[in-house]
Scaffold this motif. Structure first.
Motif, PDB file in Angstrom:
ATOM      1  N   GLU A 129      45.517  61.878  51.814  1.00 30.98           N
ATOM      2  CA  GLU A 129      46.001  60.646  51.973  1.00 30.98           C
ATOM      3  C   GLU A 129      44.706  59.963  52.870  1.00 30.98           C
ATOM      4  O   GLU A 129      44.320  58.963  52.475  1.00 30.98           O
ATOM      5  CB  GLU A 129      47.070  60.643  53.053  1.00 30.98           C
ATOM      6  N   THR A 179      50.228  57.556  49.804  1.00 31.56           N
ATOM      7  CA  THR A 179      51.247  58.580  50.576  1.00 31.56           C
ATOM      8  C   THR A 179      51.751  59.363  49.625  1.00 31.56           C
ATOM      9  O   THR A 179      52.281  59.082  48.527  1.00 31.56           O
ATOM     10  CB  THR A 179      52.276  57.573  51.210  1.00 31.56           C
ATOM     11  N   VAL A 236      62.162  59.132  44.509  1.00 32.38           N
ATOM     12  CA  VAL A 236      62.506  58.880  45.658  1.00 32.38           C
ATOM     13  C   VAL A 236      62.952  57.430  45.474  1.00 32.38           C
ATOM     14  O   VAL A 236      62.302  56.472  44.880  1.00 32.38           O
ATOM     15  CB  VAL A 236      61.591  58.956  46.687  1.00 32.38           C
ATOM     16  N   GLU A 272      54.785  61.145  48.823  1.00 29.63           N
ATOM     17  CA  GLU A 272      56.251  61.182  49.460  1.00 29.63           C
ATOM     18  C   GLU A 272      57.079  62.366  48.960  1.00 29.63           C
ATOM     19  O   GLU A 272      58.005  62.840  49.772  1.00 29.63           O
ATOM     20  CB  GLU A 272      56.771  59.998  48.555  1.00 29.63           C
ATOM     21  N   ARG A 273      56.748  63.246  47.925  1.00 26.20           N
ATOM     22  CA  ARG A 273      57.482  64.427  47.461  1.00 26.20           C
ATOM     23  C   ARG A 273      56.712  65.261  46.877  1.00 26.20           C
ATOM     24  O   ARG A 273      55.677  65.229  46.334  1.00 26.20           O
ATOM     25  CB  ARG A 273      58.597  63.885  46.173  1.00 26.20           C
ATOM     26  N   GLY A 301      54.106  53.713  42.050  1.00 28.45           N
ATOM     27  CA  GLY A 301      54.430  55.221  42.268  1.00 28.45           C
ATOM     28  C   GLY A 301      54.084  55.892  40.940  1.00 28.45           C
ATOM     29  O   GLY A 301      54.238  55.523  39.921  1.00 28.45           O
ATOM     30  N   MET A 324      62.913  53.623  47.077  1.00 29.32           N
ATOM     31  CA  MET A 324      61.849  53.077  47.948  1.00 29.32           C
ATOM     32  C   MET A 324      62.860  51.558  48.433  1.00 29.32           C
ATOM     33  O   MET A 324      63.705  51.303  47.762  1.00 29.32           O
ATOM     34  CB  MET A 324      60.543  52.721  47.595  1.00 29.32           C
ATOM     35  N   GLY A 337      58.393  50.844  51.414  1.00 25.25           N
ATOM     36  CA  GLY A 337      58.202  52.201  51.653  1.00 25.25           C
ATOM     37  C   GLY A 337      59.558  52.731  51.778  1.00 25.25           C
ATOM     38  O   GLY A 337      60.534  52.355  51.160  1.00 25.25           O
ATOM     39  N   SER A 338      59.618  54.078  52.136  1.00 22.87           N
ATOM     40  CA  SER A 338      61.337  54.653  52.272  1.00 22.87           C
ATOM     41  C   SER A 338      62.145  54.117  53.255  1.00 22.87           C
ATOM     42  O   SER A 338      61.271  53.285  54.430  1.00 22.87           O
ATOM     43  CB  SER A 338      60.714  56.205  52.628  1.00 22.87           C
ATOM     44  N   GLY A 350      53.123  55.628  55.404  1.00 20.47           N
ATOM     45  CA  GLY A 350      54.058  55.647  54.331  1.00 20.47           C
ATOM     46  C   GLY A 350      54.666  54.079  54.332  1.00 20.47           C
ATOM     47  O   GLY A 350      55.602  53.858  53.515  1.00 20.47           O
ATOM     48  N   ASP A 388      60.999  54.846  56.781  1.00 21.97           N
ATOM     49  CA  ASP A 388      59.661  54.193  57.090  1.00 21.97           C
ATOM     50  C   ASP A 388      59.548  52.771  57.481  1.00 21.97           C
ATOM     51  O   ASP A 388      58.884  52.329  58.702  1.00 21.97           O
ATOM     52  CB  ASP A 388      58.566  54.717  55.968  1.00 21.97           C
TER      53      ASP A 388
END
Length: 563
Positions: free
Chosen positions: A239, A247, A300, A249-250, A220, A302, A364-365, A333, A368
């Motif tokens: 993307e 991806t 974030v 993400e924020r 990240g 993950m 991923g999150s 994601g 996701d």
């Protein structure tokens, strides 16, 4: 020593655990680069303790051996059945050749030098460092219909011959696999491993167990959007320009969070958090903006989530084909980080074929990865608790199979409790690999069953037969030792020639892994890995080792029946 004898009479389990403690202490002593190991040390310690006078109920021995041999089969089951295919015929042939050669060598030595069934089986167990032979041979001897005294004497001889020949059994395998084989091939193990890495995976070889890459595949990064970079482009454009290998993400804009929807357009000075594959992220600066260290309010969490691949109609489909059938919104994601099949890792490559039962690790999150595992099949919950229902049923079935006796030409043939539990363990371990939701046995628990089960079993054998052992060693110790040297080296060297000139192994590192596995020689494999400095020998070792654990273990009753 009368007081010690009195203690052992009142509490014989004290002698058992004293033998284990002293045995593992002895096993840690280094003799150059060689260690006796906990099992061999426990046997020697038990023989010494037995001189005081102690007897352990044979039921303890039976229970310990049952859990040990079941755990061996359980761990080897997936690799054993998976190895039975055309792609690994070479490894199968090597493991079978060594087992047959070893069996013939032991029987010829026993006939020529007049060894009884117990000494011959112990010679096989020690010279081939297959400790389970002690159990399978002892079980076979108990079913010969001999008197209690004769049975005990033969079982004692098994332990004696094992103890006399075990040390060189380990050392000889190391000498052949680590020293002789590279010279025979004309190539060092390290050079051969590097060559194999280049042919299999370019310069990107995976880390060995216990190692992590300093350059992880998924990373990240936070970037400040710059004019001429990402400014004026939507999230979807950023993307898709990288084929969804990154991806967004924020997004933080003027101190406020902005939801990273596909149609959101980035402005200059936006701070964006991007997650993706490292090789793509390296060039992201030119396409988005400068990397920044300030991640306040944008970081974030993950998650790695494991799922079992069970999607209908997709069995034996390549990763590339699976990806092509999943729409962009579904795979957004989510990154496939790892694949394992029956506990063995597989390469994450477009051409890798997925099979039902494979365990996929998604990165991923949380939302996701949850979406991904549900689409792939079902989530594999983490558990460190052993499924004792599964294990208990498996051992019961194995013990029941061991009671079955089939007479062929008037000769009783039976698996015995050892063979039955081994077969049950293989099948139950294989079923667990195919259906990972059931039959949990964490690696640490399995290792405990194998270590404690075998060491306790061997210690009971030593305690119950140690007095007789001393007499036999004095009478035939040297001749047994020399026979052990021959049984250790001859099958290995013959198999090495067979592997080179018949099976056409041309890479020393792969060859050394296969040969050490065919002998189920963990110390030798450790030496091979150390010299190779690479996990390259592991693949061939896994196949031959799984087979050898079964084939060499079965030598016990075969030697007892044929000598």
């Amino acid at each position: 020593m009368d007081w010690l004898h009195a203690v052992f009479q009142k509490s014989p389990e004290t002698a058992l655990f004293l033998s284990l403690a002293a045995g593992y202490l002895i096993g840690q002593i280094n003799f150059g680069k060689f260690q006796l190991g906990g099992v061999g040390g426990s046997l020697i310690a038990a023989v010494v303790v037995s001189q005081v006078g102690v007897q352990i109920d044979n039921g303890v021995k039976s229970v310990m051996f049952a859990v040990f041999i079941y755990a061996v089969g359980y761990d080897s089951g997936p690799q054993f059945f998976n190895s039975l295919n055309r792609r690994t015929l070479r490894e199968i042939a090597m493991a079978v050749f060594l087992a047959v050669t070893a069996l013939v060598t032991v029987i010829v030595c026993a006939k020529v030098f007049g060894l009884n069934k117990g000494l011959a089986a112990g010679l096989a167990g020690g010279a081939l460092t297959q400790s389970a032979i002690i159990g399978t041979a002892g079980d076979a001897i108990a079913r010969l219909g001999l008197s209690a005294a004769e049975t005990k004497a033969l079982q004692a001889d098994v332990a004696i011959a094992y103890a006399v020949t075990y040390v060189f059994g380990s050392l000889g395998a190391i000498i052949v696999c680590v020293n002789i084989l590279p010279k025979f091939m004309g190539r060092g193990l390290r050079e051969a491993a590097i060559e194999a890495e280049k042919s299999l995976a370019g310069d990107a070889a995976g880390p060995a167990p216990g190692q992590v890459s300093v350059l992880p595949s998924l990373v990240g990064r936070a970037y400040r959007v710059m004019p001429g970079g990402g400014a004026g482009r939507t999230v979807a454009q950023i993307e898709m320009a990288e084929d969804d290998s990154i991806t967004v993400e924020r997004i933080r804009r003027a101190g406020r969070a902005v939801e990273p929807r596909p149609d959101v357009m980035l402005d200059a000075d936006d701070i964006v958090l991007v997650v993706g594959r490292r090789e793509v992220m390296v060039g992201a600066t030119a396409r988005i903006g400068e990397e920044v260290a300030d991640t306040d309010g944008i970081s974030v969490i993950m998650q790695r989530r494991e799922g079992v691949f069970a999607k209908r109609g997709m069995n034996r489909t390549t990763i590339a084909a699976v990806r092509a059938t999943v729409d962009r919104e579904m795979r957004h994601g989510v990154y496939l980080q790892a694949i394992s099949r029956a506990g063995m890792p597989l390469p994450v490559l477009p051409e890798t074929r997925l099979e039902h039962g494979d365990v996929l690790t998604f990165y991923g999150s949380p939302q996701d990865t949850k979406r991904a595992v549900d689409a792939a099949g079902y989530e594999l919950p983490y558990s460190n608790k052993t499924d004792f229902i599964y294990m208990g049923v498996g051992i019961v079935i194995g013990l029941l199979m061991g009671l079955v006796v089939v007479r062929v030409g008037g000769i009783p043939i039976t698996l015995g409790s050892g063979g039955g539990c081994l077969l049950a363990g293989l099948v139950f371990g294989w079923m667990r690999g195919k259906h990972p939701m059931y039959g949990v046995m964490p690696p640490a628990a399995s290792q405990l069953l194998k270590d404690f089960g075998l060491a306790a079993f061997v210690a009971v054998v030593g305690l119950n037969s140690g007095l007789q052992a001393v007499v036999t060693v004095k009478e035939s110790g040297l001749s047994l030792f020399l026979l052990g040297v021959f049984v250790t080296l001859f099958p290995l060297l013959l198999t090495m020639l067979f592997g080179r000139y018949v099976l056409r192994y041309d890479n020393a590192a792969v060859f050394a892994g296969a040969l050490s596995g065919s002998r189920s020689a963990n110390p030798a494999f450790g030496g091979v890995l150390e010299k190779a400095g690479s996990p390259v020998p592991t693949a061939a070792f896994a196949v031959t080792y799984a087979l050898a654990n079964v084939l060499l273990t079965l030598l016990g009753p075969l030697v007892v029946g044929l000598v």
